[in-house]
Design an enzyme around this catalytic site. Structure first.
Site: not given
Length: 372
Positions: A20, A23, A108, A112-113, A158, A208
């Site tokens: 996590e 990337d 949410g 990764s929608s 993602d 983020y």
């Protein structure tokens, strides 16, 4: 309704087993595509408009394909507009079409929608234009859309997982080179259980982008002492030698990245050798690092992971995704899954007042295109 369309195009949500916030630091990650997907039913309409509708929303949106940059602030349709724009700017044909969106990736959730929506939109545009969709190019352009249109300075994980997933396999993806090794997900007596803390979150409004900037600061300082090109190049030994050059906060962020990269390698090996006890320990260590060093968990995710880790049939549990809300992934003995869910649901509700959701999802393919 769906029979009125010419193609059914899907792209997957994803769960990250481990790796996590590495990337965008050039590290290796270990995601898998999920059977929860964004499905686009699409047909060409002979106009200069992309007409969007949803199975889950009453809204209808019409996008002018000659002015796609104007839709950045749309509540619904901005991801589709951004994806179409980046695809168009890359020299691909974008034709007027009707798109019906059907998304089963919870919004949410940290699954990764947004990537599923971006990648499936690009693949659908390819289908109506008669182009073959290169999944890696689709992933890269979807990532560009997320960065430039949605304002999330994300890495490639993602979108790559959404586009390039393979049924029954996790992806050991090198985010620096895009080399990808497919690793069969063989868990023996165990299963993965995904739980949603149901705390609303937004990566744009969260920390983020700040975390990404902090890792870039760490890289800048460490490059004065080493010949690395990205933070993930740094071995744990080299980091220990040079960590004193970093301020305390930046040192913690970089320490997470360096050691998370080690955990990814060990986790892939544990899965390949069937060592579920080790895999579980690595999940726990990852969550602890994300909590203490990277500070992206929050009380809800911490309570959900703690509830999972306290169950005797759980080998390990961690947050998955960007953090600040979303989901955990837990490695649980198959014959105890229902008891595990009941235990976690009660402990989590007692700790936070929120009700957790649990997802049954298979590990699936990325982009699929079906002629209707």
């Amino acid at each position: 309704m769906k029979e009125l369309y010419d193609y059914k195009v899907t792209a997957a949500g994803r769960v990250n087993v481990i790796g996590e916030h590495v990337d965008y630091c050039g590290g290796k990650v270990f995601p898998a595509a999920l059977s929860m997907k964004n499905t686009v039913y699409v047909r060409a309409n002979g106009t200069d408009k992309i007409n969007l509708s949803w199975t889950t929303l009453p809204d209808k949106v019409s996008l002018d394909i000659n002015n796609l940059e104007r839709y950045k602030s749309l509540k619904y349709g901005n991801y589709q507009a951004g994806s179409a724009l980046t695809w168009q700017r890359a020299g691909h044909k974008v034709l007027g079409c009707d798109m019906l969106m059907d998304c089963t990736v919870p919004f949410g959730s940290g699954l990764s929608s947004s990537a599923a929506i971006e990648v499936s939109t690009i693949a659908a545009l390819c289908a109506v234009a008669g182009e073959t969709c290169d999944p890696v190019e689709a992933a890269l352009k979807a990532q560009q859309a997320e960065r430039e249109f949605a304002g999330v300075n994300c890495g490639i994980m993602d979108q790559y997982a959404s586009a390039c997933g393979k049924k029954g396999h996790a992806m050991l993806l090198d985010c620096k080179t895009l080399d990808c090794e497919y690793v069969p997900v063989v868990l023996g007596d165990y299963a993965f259980v995904i739980a949603n803390c149901n705390k609303p979150h937004s990566l744009v409004e969260s920390k983020y982008n700040e975390r990404r900037a902090q890792t870039e600061e760490a890289l800048e300082v460490l490059q004065k002492h080493t010949d690395i090109t990205c933070l993930a190049d740094l071995s744990a030994e080299e980091f220990a030698r040079h960590a004193g050059a970093l301020s305390p906060v930046i040192e913690r962020r970089a320490r997470h990245v360096v050691h998370e990269c080690v955990r990814v390698r060990e986790a892939a090996q544990a899965m390949q050798t069937g060592d579920m006890v080790l895999l579980g320990k690595l999940l726990n260590a990852s969550h602890e690092s994300l909590k203490e060093l990277y500070e992206v968990t929050g009380k809800e995710l911490d309570a959900l992971a703690a509830a999972a880790q306290s169950h005797p049939a759980c080998a390990g549990s961690r947050m998955t995704g960007g953090g600040f809300g979303g989901c955990t992934i837990s490695l649980v003995k198959k014959d105890c899954v229902e008891d595990f869910k009941a235990h976690v649901a009660k402990a989590y509700r007692d700790a936070t007042g929120y009700t957790a959701d649990f997802y049954e999802a298979d590990i699936s393919d990325g982009i699929t295109v079906e002629k209707l």
